[in-house]
Each structure stands twice: as C-alpha cells, then as structure tokens.
Design an enzyme around this catalytic site. Sequence first.
Site, PDB file in Angstrom:
ATOM      1  N   ARG A 292      40.336 -48.363   9.068  1.00 46.38           N
ATOM      2  CA  ARG A 292      40.349 -47.731   7.738  1.00 46.38           C
ATOM      3  C   ARG A 292      39.521 -48.543   6.754  1.00 46.38           C
ATOM      4  O   ARG A 292      38.831 -47.992   5.892  1.00 46.38           O
ATOM      5  CB  ARG A 292      41.792 -47.564   7.262  1.00 46.38           C
ATOM      6  CG  ARG A 292      41.907 -46.674   6.035  1.00 46.38           C
ATOM      7  CD  ARG A 292      43.351 -46.350   5.706  1.00 46.38           C
ATOM      8  NE  ARG A 292      44.115 -47.544   5.383  1.00 46.38           N
ATOM      9  CZ  ARG A 292      45.431 -47.570   5.167  1.00 46.38           C
ATOM     10  NH1 ARG A 292      46.133 -46.447   5.243  1.00 46.38           N
ATOM     11  NH2 ARG A 292      46.060 -48.684   4.867  1.00 46.38           N
TER      12      ARG A 292
ATOM     13  N   LYS B  11      40.565 -46.745   0.620  1.00 47.22           N
ATOM     14  CA  LYS B  11      41.397 -47.670  -0.158  1.00 47.22           C
ATOM     15  C   LYS B  11      40.494 -48.469  -1.102  1.00 47.22           C
ATOM     16  O   LYS B  11      40.308 -49.692  -0.953  1.00 47.22           O
ATOM     17  CB  LYS B  11      42.178 -48.562   0.814  1.00 47.22           C
ATOM     18  CG  LYS B  11      43.585 -48.816   0.347  1.00 47.22           C
ATOM     19  CD  LYS B  11      44.480 -49.249   1.473  1.00 47.22           C
ATOM     20  CE  LYS B  11      45.673 -50.031   0.990  1.00 47.22           C
ATOM     21  NZ  LYS B  11      46.476 -49.435  -0.072  1.00 47.22           N
TER      22      LYS B  11
ATOM     23  N   GLU C 211      49.945 -37.243  -3.102  1.00 47.11           N
ATOM     24  CA  GLU C 211      50.689 -38.459  -2.758  1.00 47.11           C
ATOM     25  C   GLU C 211      51.059 -39.179  -4.034  1.00 47.11           C
ATOM     26  O   GLU C 211      50.911 -38.641  -5.129  1.00 47.11           O
ATOM     27  CB  GLU C 211      49.857 -39.331  -1.814  1.00 47.11           C
ATOM     28  CG  GLU C 211      48.515 -39.777  -2.379  1.00 47.11           C
ATOM     29  CD  GLU C 211      47.791 -40.760  -1.459  1.00 47.11           C
ATOM     30  OE1 GLU C 211      48.457 -41.537  -0.757  1.00 47.11           O
ATOM     31  OE2 GLU C 211      46.556 -40.747  -1.476  1.00 47.11           O
TER      32      GLU C 211
HETATM   33  N1  PLP Z   1      48.669 -43.954  -0.160  1.00 42.70           N
HETATM   34  C1  PLP Z   1      48.171 -44.894  -0.964  1.00 42.70           C
HETATM   35  C2  PLP Z   1      47.440 -44.456  -2.176  1.00 42.70           C
HETATM   36  C3  PLP Z   1      48.338 -46.246  -0.660  1.00 42.70           C
HETATM   37  O1  PLP Z   1      47.850 -47.188  -1.464  1.00 42.70           O
HETATM   38  C4  PLP Z   1      49.042 -46.615   0.495  1.00 42.70           C
HETATM   39  C5  PLP Z   1      49.203 -48.012   0.864  1.00 42.70           C
HETATM   40  O2  PLP Z   1      48.524 -48.558   1.642  1.00 42.70           O
HETATM   41  C6  PLP Z   1      49.547 -45.596   1.302  1.00 42.70           C
HETATM   42  C7  PLP Z   1      49.350 -44.280   0.954  1.00 42.70           C
HETATM   43  C8  PLP Z   1      50.296 -45.916   2.550  1.00 42.70           C
HETATM   44  O3  PLP Z   1      49.421 -46.301   3.565  1.00 42.70           O
HETATM   45  P1  PLP Z   1      49.895 -47.247   4.723  1.00 42.70           P
HETATM   46  O4  PLP Z   1      51.037 -46.585   5.376  1.00 42.70           O
HETATM   47  O5  PLP Z   1      48.708 -47.336   5.616  1.00 42.70           O
HETATM   48  O6  PLP Z   1      50.258 -48.543   4.094  1.00 42.70           O
HETATM   49  C1  COI Z   2      50.380 -50.933   0.686  1.00 44.42           C
HETATM   50  O1  COI Z   2      51.389 -50.276   0.937  1.00 44.42           O
HETATM   51  O2  COI Z   2      49.958 -51.812   1.457  1.00 44.42           O
HETATM   52  C2  COI Z   2      49.606 -50.708  -0.519  1.00 44.42           C
HETATM   53  O3  COI Z   2      48.494 -51.124  -0.561  1.00 44.42           O
HETATM   54  C3  COI Z   2      50.212 -50.003  -1.639  1.00 44.42           C
HETATM   55  C4  COI Z   2      50.152 -50.758  -2.901  1.00 44.42           C
HETATM   56  C5  COI Z   2      50.646 -49.845  -3.964  1.00 44.42           C
HETATM   57  C6  COI Z   2      50.946 -52.013  -2.879  1.00 44.42           C
END
Ligand code: PLP
Ligand code: COI
Length: 341
Positions: A82, A184, A220
């Site tokens: 990612r 991200k 989200e």
């Molecule tokens: N959506 C956003 C905007 C995020 O910043 C995050 C955090 O990483 C997620 C979703 C959840 O992603 P993940 O499960 O890969 O941490």
């Molecule tokens: C994560 O879950 O790793 C993120 O980057 C989300 C952030 C809002 C702390």
Amino acid sequence: MEKKNIDWSSLGFGYMETDMSFVATYRNGAWEEGKLVKEHTITMSECACVLQYAQTCFEGLKAYTTEDGKIVCFRPDLNASRMADSCRRLEMPVYPEDKFIEAVEAVVKANAAWVPPYGSGATLYIRPFMFGINSVIGVKPADEYQFRILVTPVGPYFKGGAKPITITVSDFDRAAPHGTGNIKAGLNYAMSLHPIMEAHRNGFAENMYLDPATRSKVEETGGANFMFITKDGKFVTPKSDSILPSITRRSLMIVAEKYLGLTVEHREVYFDELKDFAECGLCGTAAVISPVGKICYKGGEINFPSGMDEMGPVTKKLYETLTGIQQGHIEAPEGWIKVIE
Ligand code: PLP
Ligand code: COI
C-alpha cells in the site's frame, strides 16, 4: 531482554520516543542503505517539498507479544504494497517492498523492550513514512527523500477502549472522486483536522464521511473503515474508490467468512440503509474494531440495537477472533503473521 518500566495498561494513543528509528535516504536516483538511528529529530530546508507541498505518505501497523512470548507483526507485506501505491500516486520513489519488511523487522527488534507484554492491552505502533526533503519552490516533486520508521507503544485509539462511541456525519468531504482517498497521503489527514475538531467540539468521537459525488453513500472515517452487521447476521462493508483499502477490513472480511461463517457483502452502502443495521464498528490498525453505538446527523440520529454499553455480539466475536489471530492464540491464515523474534 527487560521490558521498559511503563504502566502499559494506562497508555492512550500517543507518541513517546523509543530507542531507535530507521532511516533511509533517496539521493541521486537511488536508495542508500538504511540504518537504525538514535536521533528522533530531523533538520531540513525551510523550502523542503514536504513543508511546502505536503509531499508525504505513511503507513501504520503494530507489533504484538504473543502468549508464548514471541514478538510478531500482522501482514506487513500489505503495508509495504500500500505504501508503494501511495508513493506512485505522489510521484515519490517506492521503497522496495522486501526492504520495507526488513526495516520493520529491524526497528521492532531494536525496540523489543518497548513492545508491550501479552495481555497488557497495549501494542507497539509502527509508523513507516516518507517525505520529500530537498527544497523546491515551483510545484514539482522533490528529488531527495527520507523513508523512516518510528515506533511507539500505544493503547486504545478511542478513550474507553471497547465502549461504543457516538459519531456524527461530517458536512465536509474527505476525498474527491478520482482524488487521493485510496492512498495514505498526509494531505488526507490535514484536511480532516478541522472536521475532527468540529466533531470533538460538538461532543462526537469521530466523523462519518459520505461519498463526495452524491453524499448518499457511506465512505469511512478520518482513520478507519466501517463495518456493519445486518439484523440477519451478514457482514457489510462499504466499497468505494475513494476510501483507504484498510488491511484490518480486508482481514475481517476473511475472518467473518472463513472463521465465523458469515455472509460478507463488500458493496456500496447507502446512508439510508444504516437505520436497518444491528451493529456498526470502525476498523483499522489504530481503531482495531471500535464499536459505534449512535450516529447523529442533521435532523436525526441512528441508535444501533447493540446500544451504548458494549460491543454488539457479532462485533465482539469478530474482535476476539481478529485479536486472537494477531496475538497468536488463534491459528492465522497462511502468511498473516510475521514472527520478528
Ligand atoms: N481508513 C483510513 C483513512 C485510515 O487512516 C486507516 C488507518 O490506517 C484505515 C482506514 C484503516 O486501515 P488499516 O486497517 O490498514 O490500518
Ligand atoms: C492507523 O490505523 O494506522 C492509522 O494510520 C490511523 C490514524 C488515524 C492513526
């Protein structure tokens, strides 16, 4: 190895300096060999591309201590790929995915004393990030970059841990159609600072963002994907090109289907449907699964039948199975757990 003397169970989601960070520099068209450093500050030009044009992206994953005392992390290969997607979209050089995983391993090993013990409720949050560091004044990508990884022990993202939260629906959009919502990029979070502070000032823990084109579908939150449980026990999660492909959500889809035998629907979710769902949760690395009890919006509120006292029953099973896999007492699908030491 002796653990740090920290009251792990009282940690919130905050930053503290640990022993080592990882740093690699991209210069003259190539990545130099990365290394572990004790220094946690960075000096750069006032005109650095990251400062002027926000050329930065990041990742987030965690290291866990398992019941038998191993240190592991969860699907770091997906964070590596990612981050590569984020870099390509932002005209940044990709840090090779195998090197990314090696760097995660090295930095976690070097900070083993900071990985919270099994059962403490805390974990080691790992934050890989990259930014353009040389000076640019015309709008263009940098040609020098740093890829770094910092680690910091953390507790629950939302105060109260597994207690259901109340969220609101933001009047602002998180990401444009065909924009950067699916990567991200730091800029996605900069734009969320005003809406999240507005939400907090109004007494809400988080914002739900709607799809920017029609404002009729659920996207989200600022830092997690949504999952819902229908009254007949299906797992439903929004599909959209402008949300971040959460690794937790992708994992939960597999956990729901393969471990709990639920029907999984990954599809567009209309805001109007929410009133018919039984349970709602936010899922992400930081959020793990944080239950949502209530959604307030202009003109009304949705109270999920699971209520404000505890997680709904299906959410709880998902939570226990996912965290059981992450902490090593439930067998993980092939390749999900990377043993560090
Ligand atoms: N959506 C956003 C905007 C995020 O910043 C995050 C955090 O990483 C997620 C979703 C959840 O992603 P993940 O499960 O890969 O941490
Ligand atoms: C994560 O879950 O790793 C993120 O980057 C989300 C952030 C809002 C702390």
